[in-house]
Design a protein around this motif. Structure first.
Motif, PDB file in Angstrom:
ATOM      1  N   PRO A 148       0.840  -1.211   0.000  1.00  0.00           N
ATOM      2  CA  PRO A 148       0.000   0.000   0.000  1.00  0.00           C
ATOM      3  C   PRO A 148       0.871   1.255   0.000  1.00  0.00           C
ATOM      4  O   PRO A 148       1.936   1.305   0.627  1.00  0.00           O
ATOM      5  CB  PRO A 148      -0.798  -0.124   1.302  1.00  0.00           C
ATOM      6  N   TYR A 149       0.414   2.269  -0.711  1.00  0.00           N
ATOM      7  CA  TYR A 149       1.172   3.519  -0.815  1.00  0.00           C
ATOM      8  C   TYR A 149       0.182   4.676  -0.840  1.00  0.00           C
ATOM      9  O   TYR A 149      -0.803   4.651  -1.587  1.00  0.00           O
ATOM     10  CB  TYR A 149       2.015   3.501  -2.098  1.00  0.00           C
ATOM     11  N   LYS A 150       0.435   5.704  -0.017  1.00  0.00           N
ATOM     12  CA  LYS A 150      -0.513   6.813   0.088  1.00  0.00           C
ATOM     13  C   LYS A 150      -0.644   7.569  -1.226  1.00  0.00           C
ATOM     14  O   LYS A 150      -1.727   7.793  -1.736  1.00  0.00           O
ATOM     15  CB  LYS A 150      -0.082   7.775   1.205  1.00  0.00           C
ATOM     16  N   GLY A 151       0.490   8.001  -1.762  1.00  0.00           N
ATOM     17  CA  GLY A 151       0.480   8.664  -3.051  1.00  0.00           C
ATOM     18  C   GLY A 151       0.009  10.102  -3.045  1.00  0.00           C
ATOM     19  O   GLY A 151       0.133  10.798  -4.052  1.00  0.00           O
ATOM     20  N   ASN A 152      -0.554  10.576  -1.939  1.00  0.00           N
ATOM     21  CA  ASN A 152      -1.075  11.948  -1.896  1.00  0.00           C
ATOM     22  C   ASN A 152      -0.509  12.716  -0.710  1.00  0.00           C
ATOM     23  O   ASN A 152      -1.208  13.487  -0.054  1.00  0.00           O
ATOM     24  CB  ASN A 152      -2.606  11.919  -1.827  1.00  0.00           C
ATOM     25  N   TYR A 153       0.759  12.490  -0.426  1.00  0.00           N
ATOM     26  CA  TYR A 153       1.392  13.147   0.710  1.00  0.00           C
ATOM     27  C   TYR A 153       1.468  14.661   0.479  1.00  0.00           C
ATOM     28  O   TYR A 153       1.779  15.124  -0.620  1.00  0.00           O
ATOM     29  CB  TYR A 153       2.799  12.587   0.919  1.00  0.00           C
ATOM     30  N   LYS A 154       1.198  15.421   1.542  1.00  0.00           N
ATOM     31  CA  LYS A 154       1.254  16.879   1.473  1.00  0.00           C
ATOM     32  C   LYS A 154       2.294  17.380   2.466  1.00  0.00           C
ATOM     33  O   LYS A 154       2.291  16.972   3.627  1.00  0.00           O
ATOM     34  CB  LYS A 154      -0.111  17.486   1.811  1.00  0.00           C
ATOM     35  N   PRO A 155       3.198  18.259   2.025  1.00  0.00           N
ATOM     36  CA  PRO A 155       4.199  18.810   2.958  1.00  0.00           C
ATOM     37  C   PRO A 155       3.506  19.536   4.108  1.00  0.00           C
ATOM     38  O   PRO A 155       2.564  20.304   3.915  1.00  0.00           O
ATOM     39  CB  PRO A 155       5.001  19.775   2.089  1.00  0.00           C
ATOM     40  N   ALA A 156       3.998  19.264   5.305  1.00  0.00           N
ATOM     41  CA  ALA A 156       3.380  19.879   6.487  1.00  0.00           C
ATOM     42  C   ALA A 156       3.812  21.323   6.666  1.00  0.00           C
ATOM     43  O   ALA A 156       3.037  22.162   7.129  1.00  0.00           O
ATOM     44  CB  ALA A 156       3.733  19.064   7.735  1.00  0.00           C
ATOM     45  N   ASP A 157       5.052  21.617   6.329  1.00  0.00           N
ATOM     46  CA  ASP A 157       5.562  22.975   6.512  1.00  0.00           C
ATOM     47  C   ASP A 157       6.742  23.175   5.581  1.00  0.00           C
ATOM     48  O   ASP A 157       7.053  22.317   4.748  1.00  0.00           O
ATOM     49  CB  ASP A 157       5.973  23.207   7.973  1.00  0.00           C
ATOM     50  N   GLY A 199       5.997   9.107   0.087  1.00  0.00           N
ATOM     51  CA  GLY A 199       4.559   9.049   0.274  1.00  0.00           C
ATOM     52  C   GLY A 199       3.756   9.761  -0.784  1.00  0.00           C
ATOM     53  O   GLY A 199       2.523   9.668  -0.800  1.00  0.00           O
ATOM     54  N   GLY A 200       4.411  10.490  -1.669  1.00  0.00           N
ATOM     55  CA  GLY A 200       3.735  11.170  -2.761  1.00  0.00           C
ATOM     56  C   GLY A 200       4.269  10.703  -4.092  1.00  0.00           C
ATOM     57  O   GLY A 200       5.064   9.758  -4.175  1.00  0.00           O
ATOM     58  N   LEU A 201       3.833  11.349  -5.159  1.00  0.00           N
ATOM     59  CA  LEU A 201       4.268  10.988  -6.510  1.00  0.00           C
ATOM     60  C   LEU A 201       4.783  12.228  -7.216  1.00  0.00           C
ATOM     61  O   LEU A 201       4.085  13.241  -7.318  1.00  0.00           O
ATOM     62  CB  LEU A 201       3.117  10.372  -7.300  1.00  0.00           C
ATOM     63  N   SER A 256       5.379  18.203 -11.289  1.00  0.00           N
ATOM     64  CA  SER A 256       4.205  18.251 -10.418  1.00  0.00           C
ATOM     65  C   SER A 256       4.429  17.307  -9.254  1.00  0.00           C
ATOM     66  O   SER A 256       5.008  16.226  -9.427  1.00  0.00           O
ATOM     67  CB  SER A 256       2.942  17.841 -11.193  1.00  0.00           C
ATOM     68  N   TYR A 257       3.960  17.714  -8.075  1.00  0.00           N
ATOM     69  CA  TYR A 257       4.023  16.853  -6.891  1.00  0.00           C
ATOM     70  C   TYR A 257       2.757  17.075  -6.075  1.00  0.00           C
ATOM     71  O   TYR A 257       2.503  18.177  -5.563  1.00  0.00           O
ATOM     72  CB  TYR A 257       5.249  17.165  -6.033  1.00  0.00           C
ATOM     73  N   GLY A 258       1.964  16.018  -5.972  1.00  0.00           N
ATOM     74  CA  GLY A 258       0.759  16.094  -5.157  1.00  0.00           C
ATOM     75  C   GLY A 258      -0.157  17.230  -5.573  1.00  0.00           C
ATOM     76  O   GLY A 258      -0.418  17.465  -6.751  1.00  0.00           O
ATOM     77  N   ASP A 259      -0.644  17.973  -4.548  1.00  0.00           N
ATOM     78  CA  ASP A 259      -1.547  19.092  -4.791  1.00  0.00           C
ATOM     79  C   ASP A 259      -0.820  20.386  -5.089  1.00  0.00           C
ATOM     80  O   ASP A 259      -1.461  21.417  -5.331  1.00  0.00           O
ATOM     81  CB  ASP A 259      -2.469  19.297  -3.577  1.00  0.00           C
ATOM     82  N   ASN A 260       0.528  20.355  -5.035  1.00  0.00           N
ATOM     83  CA  ASN A 260       1.274  21.579  -5.357  1.00  0.00           C
ATOM     84  C   ASN A 260       1.000  21.984  -6.798  1.00  0.00           C
ATOM     85  O   ASN A 260       0.802  21.153  -7.684  1.00  0.00           O
ATOM     86  CB  ASN A 260       2.773  21.359  -5.169  1.00  0.00           C
ATOM     87  N   LYS A 261       1.006  23.249  -7.019  1.00  0.00           N
ATOM     88  CA  LYS A 261       0.747  23.759  -8.358  1.00  0.00           C
ATOM     89  C   LYS A 261       1.860  23.306  -9.304  1.00  0.00           C
ATOM     90  O   LYS A 261       3.045  23.388  -8.973  1.00  0.00           O
ATOM     91  CB  LYS A 261       0.671  25.290  -8.323  1.00  0.00           C
ATOM     92  N   PRO A 262       1.513  22.810 -10.497  1.00  0.00           N
ATOM     93  CA  PRO A 262       2.554  22.391 -11.447  1.00  0.00           C
ATOM     94  C   PRO A 262       3.391  23.576 -11.882  1.00  0.00           C
ATOM     95  O   PRO A 262       2.894  24.711 -11.951  1.00  0.00           O
ATOM     96  CB  PRO A 262       1.762  21.806 -12.614  1.00  0.00           C
ATOM     97  N   VAL A 263       4.651  23.309 -12.166  1.00  0.00           N
ATOM     98  CA  VAL A 263       5.560  24.392 -12.527  1.00  0.00           C
ATOM     99  C   VAL A 263       6.242  24.081 -13.845  1.00  0.00           C
ATOM    100  O   VAL A 263       6.414  22.925 -14.230  1.00  0.00           O
ATOM    101  CB  VAL A 263       6.624  24.622 -11.427  1.00  0.00           C
TER     102      VAL A 263
END
Length: 974
Positions: free
Chosen positions: A354-363, A836-838, A862-869
């Motif tokens: 199992p892999y989360k795949g949607n990790y979000k940086p905490a800070d 934990g992310g992609l 692109s990484y997770g919910d971060n805006k693509p650059v």
């Protein structure tokens, strides 16, 4: 005296036999025609023998030849003798003329007409039948060799308790013998019946008995043999259930027993076997009883039993026992199918994590950690081997009579510091269509070989966006060191060449002029012998080979020059991977070819068609797997083969030393395959996990990653292979080679990766990687990261749409596209698991109007919910996406920053204009540099430029690149 009949006058011409001179001439022409036909047949045989002897695999030729001859004569003689004996016996058992009916007496004129030729007619009929049967049997040489030399698998099937080798090696041969027996019995029955009818043993319309006692006995024995064979067929059908394909809604090409097979068909086949055996005894008993009554009754009961027991009863079981509770009934058999399929395709040890795949940086600190990990997790390859081929073609072709493949290869080489780096490599092969003056001498004597390898770093681009070459120019120089650069054997080298004789070859050209060369290798077949020259003149349909003065002492003919063709010829029992790739090893260029042993008889394992399973957006005729239409349910990458690019020598190495199919073939062709220990360390460094095997395994893993029968039956966890988002072809995304590490790995390793999406959805279902480094102890280990279904993670299509629909990215790309009438071209979309992310990385190429090749200008990340650059380099893009620095354009701040609503600055637009103008200038410089070449090179370059969209021979772009062109506008999604 006038003709009183009013007809024409004059002497009558008497038509008689031709003169002796005419008859002699006709006989001579007939003899010459026969001799010519015989020599044509001899030429094909003789040239094949010479070729196998030249590559030192004559044992393959002789073993195959003698096996075919043995089968031809053995089965041909048996068939001819069987039919001939039955015709002779039927004639011998004919009734006396006095006992014949009026019906039979009416056939007397036919008997009289045949009488003088009975002996020759019998010989002719039996010989024709024997030739047909022998030719059919000789085609079963593989089946025979596997049966004679079969090696046990050491595994038994769960239903019958027999070793797997019974189905892979024994059952096919028994099936062939049975089909041959049926054919023999039917032909003997027909021949005997016709002979009996012609000579009075059978009557159709006369009153009284329809057959004499002798005819009755003879035909009953033949019918008894036929029914006995049917009994054997019923018995073998029992075992055939283990390899029978049937339908199951949760699996394509399901193979093996199901509940109805084990509980209805299996007992039915056993009962029918005994009924057929009893029926056969009744036919044989007719020899004593001289009546057809009991055999006919028995045969009728057998047919009725086949309908009721073999057809109706299983249908009742399926309808009233299975369908009301199918999942529970089929569960044990689904479990057997899952286990057998995973074993047969080598995916039994694949690990699903199992892999989360949607990790979000905490800070911000967490984002910084992710940024640091991005550098160590993967060596992200920006150079797409499909997109950059035109750059190699334009910058390193040098002369119009050279070419590179449309898709380059990815390998590993060490840099100056000894560190391993992913490298894109291609060979400068001969392009026969680019020869300035086409004639027989130039095509086959002067232009005979390519020259040198060209390589570039996979993770970097040169200033301006072109490949950063580590090996380039002509002759080639760089980090690969000193090696034999002449390429006489290659993927694009399909014509024959005659070398080593009085005619000198063109080696290469530089500023000082053309260099001549004479081949010094031992490859090819000598043409010093006039018999050889005549044979090749006939075989190739080229009479000039026989009398040309360009051929003399030392002349050798080279043909069968593609690596796949050579390996397939010396090992016709192997299936060849679609992608042979070159490597510089110990001072030589070696083509490395992956080869497979396959079978279609592994019990319970589901089948797949190789051509369908291995197709993707990059597959073309050059990269298609050999024998792609073969249906298989067992495959192993059992052999690694090499072909020397200079002397064409072929070496086969045993890679899978546990594969019983390979062991069987090694017994059949001893000495052809070397042991695994013979692979040198330098060669092992360039071996890799083959793409076609990986694609077959990923196709099976869309279904067979599930090991629970209940979940498998419902199909709720089924995956699919996504389409390539960087093309409009609608074909599957290809797997990608890159150095990376999975979450459970400490260090990066050369890997082959792909992605899955849930069935009929575009979010990511799983990520798959296999350790592709042959020097790694984990080589071949398959890891699967399963993404959660409750919280969808974007898949490749959605990520590409995210890139395309971002207004800031689209605006900046449109600025580049419109300046200089350029076109945007996307490279491979790489997916990398990261903490934990992609992480998604995609290079963006710019193809200017005045340059015939793309330049790497931007990188999308692109990484997770971060805006693509979208940035100028991978480093900048990673810095921005993880908040280490501000974006160069756009309204978004890095993670943790604020949105000021600022529009793209004038400085950003100016930078984009500057980049576009720089690309335009580089194209002009490249064109000017080309103008300094010779007239022939300029002509070939112009031809390449003009035929960019129509000629795949001179422009690799034509087969793939147009599909990757994108004309973007804000908000546009492909």
């Amino acid at each position: 005296m006038p003709d009183r009949g009013g007809g024409p006058t004059g002497p009558r011409i008497r038509v008689g036999r031709p003169s002796r001179r005419i008859r002699t001439l006709l006989m001579t022409l007939g003899v010459l025609a026969v001799l010519a036909m015989l020599f044509v047949m001899f030429a094909g045989f003789w040239t094949d023998w010479l070729w196998y002897r030249s590559v030192k695999y004559s044992s393959v030729f002789t073993t195959t030849l003698w096996t075919k001859i043995g089968l031809f004569f053995s089965f041909g003689v048996v068939m001819a003798a069987s039919v001939g004996v039955n015709i002779w016996l039927a004639h011998r058992l004919r009734p006396p003329l006095s006992a014949m009916s009026m019906e039979q007496q009416s056939l007397d004129r036919y008997r009289m007409g045949i009488a003088p030729f009975k002996k020759w007619a019998l010989i002719g009929i039996t010989a024709a039948i024997g030739l047909i049967a022998g030719a059919s049997a000789s085609g079963e040489w593989r089946t025979w060799l596997q049966w004679v030399n079969g090696v046990p698998f050491g595994k038994t099937d769960p239903q019958f308790g027999k070793d797997i080798s019974f189905w892979t090696f024994d059952l096919p041969w028994y099936r062939f013998l049975l089909s041959f027996g049926f054919a023999c019995a039917v032909l003997c029955l027909v021949a005997a019946a016709l002979t009996h009818y012609l000579y009075g043993g059978l009557r159709l319309t006369s009153p009284g008995s329809r057959a004499t006692a002798a005819a009755t006995g003879h035909l009953s024995v033949l019918l008894g043999i036929f029914v006995s064979l049917k009994a054997i067929a019923y018995w073998l059908d029992r075992y055939g259930l283990a390899v029978k394909s049937s339908g199951l809604k949760s699996a394509d090409n399901w193979t093996g027993l199901r509940y109805v097979d084990a509980n209805a068909y299996l007992p039915a086949k056993t009962i029918l076997f005994f009924i057929a055996a009893i029926c056969a005894v009744l036919f044989f008993a007719t020899l004593w009883r001289r009546t057809w009554q009991l055999p006919v009754i028995g045969f009728g009961l057998m047919v009725l039993s086949a309908i009721l027991i073999g057809g109706l009863y299983p249908a009742i079981v399926q309808k009233f026992q299975v369908q009301p509770n199918e999942q529970a009934k089929e569960a044990p058999y689904i479990k057997q199918n899952i286990k057998a399929t995973r074993d047969a395709y080598g995916i039994q040890d694949s690990e699903v994590t199992p892999y989360k795949g949607n990790y979000k940086p905490a800070d911000k600190a967490d984002s910084q950690r992710l940024r640091d990990d991005a550098d160590t997790t993967a060596s992200l390859r920006l150079l797409d081997p499909n997109v950059v081929s035109p750059a190699f073609q334009q910058q390193q072709q040098v002369r119009g009579y050279y070419q590179f493949p449309s898709t380059l290869d990815v390998d590993r080489y060490k840099d100056k510091d000894g560190a391993e780096q992913d490298t894109v490599i291609g060979l400068r092969e001969l392009n026969i269509a680019g020869i300035p003056e086409r004639n027989w001498i130039n095509d086959h004597f002067r232009y005979t070989h390519g020259y040198g390898a060209v390589a570039a770093k996979g993770t970097e681009a040169a200033d301006g966006g072109g490949p950063k070459y580590t090996e380039s120019d002509l002759p080639a120089k760089g980090q690969l060191g000193s090696y034999q650069q002449r390429v006489y054997y290659g993927e694009k080298t399909t014509q024959y060449s005659i070398v080593g004789g009085p005619q000198k070859e063109l080696d290469y050209s530089d500023d000082s002029g053309e260099k001549s060369y004479s081949y010094r290798g031992t490859s090819g077949v000598s043409l010093a012998n006039p018999v050889n020259r005549a044979a090749y003149a006939v075989a190739f349909g080229e009479p000039q080979i026989l009398y040309s003065g360009a051929i003399g002492k030392g002349s050798r003919i080279l043909y069968n020059r593609t690596p796949k063709e050579r390996v397939e010829s010396v090992a016709p029992w192997l299936t060849i991977d679609g992608d042979a790739y070159p490597a510089v090893i110990d001072g030589r260029i070696k083509w490395i070819v992956d080869a497979y042993t396959t079978s279609n008889g592994y019990p319970y394992a589901s089948r797949t068609t190789l051509g369908d399973s291995t197709a993707d957006s990059l597959t073309d005729g050059q990269r298609a797997v050999v024998a792609q239409q073969n249906q298989v349910n067992y495959i192993r990458n059992s052999v690694k083969a090499t072909v020397d690019a200079y002397d064409g020598s072929v070496k086969l190495y045993q890679w899978d030393d546990k594969d019983p199919v390979l062991k069987t073939w090694m017994k059949s062709f001893p000495g052809t395959v070397q042991k695994k220990s013979a692979i040198s360390p330098s060669l092992r460094e360039h071996l890799r996990y083959p793409q076609d095997l990986f694609k077959v395994q990923r196709q099976l893993l869309t279904t067979y990653h599930v090991t629970d029968p209940g979940t498998f039956y419902t199909g709720s966890e089924r995956w699919q292979i996504p389409n390539d988002p960087t093309t409009k072809s609608g074909n599957a995304v290809p797997p990608y080679y890159l150095s990376m590490k999975m979450p459970d790995q400490k260090d990066r390793t050369f890997s082959l990766t792909t992605t899955f999406t849930p069935n009929k959805r575009d979010n990511l279902g799983a990520f798959m990687a296999v350790d592709a480094n042959a020097t790694s102890p984990d080589y071949g280990r398959i890891r699967l990261l399963k993404l959660p279904s409750q919280t969808p993670v974007p898949g490749p299509q959605l990520v590409q749409s995210k890139f395309n629909s971002d207004p800031n990215i689209a605006n900046e790309l449109n600025i580049l596209k419109k300046l200089g009438d350029s076109e945007i071209e996307y490279g491979n979309l790489l997916t990398v698991p990261l903490d934990g992310g992609l992480l998604y990385v995609e290079p963006v190429y710019l193809r200017g109007a005045n340059t015939n090749y793309p330049l790497l200008k931007k990188v999308l990340v692109s990484y997770g919910d971060n805006k693509p650059v979208l940035e100028d380099s991978l480093k900048d893009a990673l810095d921005v996406v993880f908040g280490k620095k501000a974006p160069s354009t756009g309204t978004e701040k890095p993670p943790g920053g604020s949105d000021t609503g600022q529009q793209p600055s004038g400085q950003t637009v100016q930078q984009a204009l500057s980049d576009a103008e720089k690309a335009y200038d580089e194209g002009e410089k490249a064109r000017a540099a080309e103008g300094q070449n010779t007239k022939a090179a300029l002509s070939a370059r112009s031809s390449t430029h003009a035929g960019w969209r129509t000629s795949s021979a001179t422009s690799p772009k034509s087969t793939q690149s147009p599909n990757r062109m994108q004309h973007l506008s804000p908000g546009h999604s492909r």
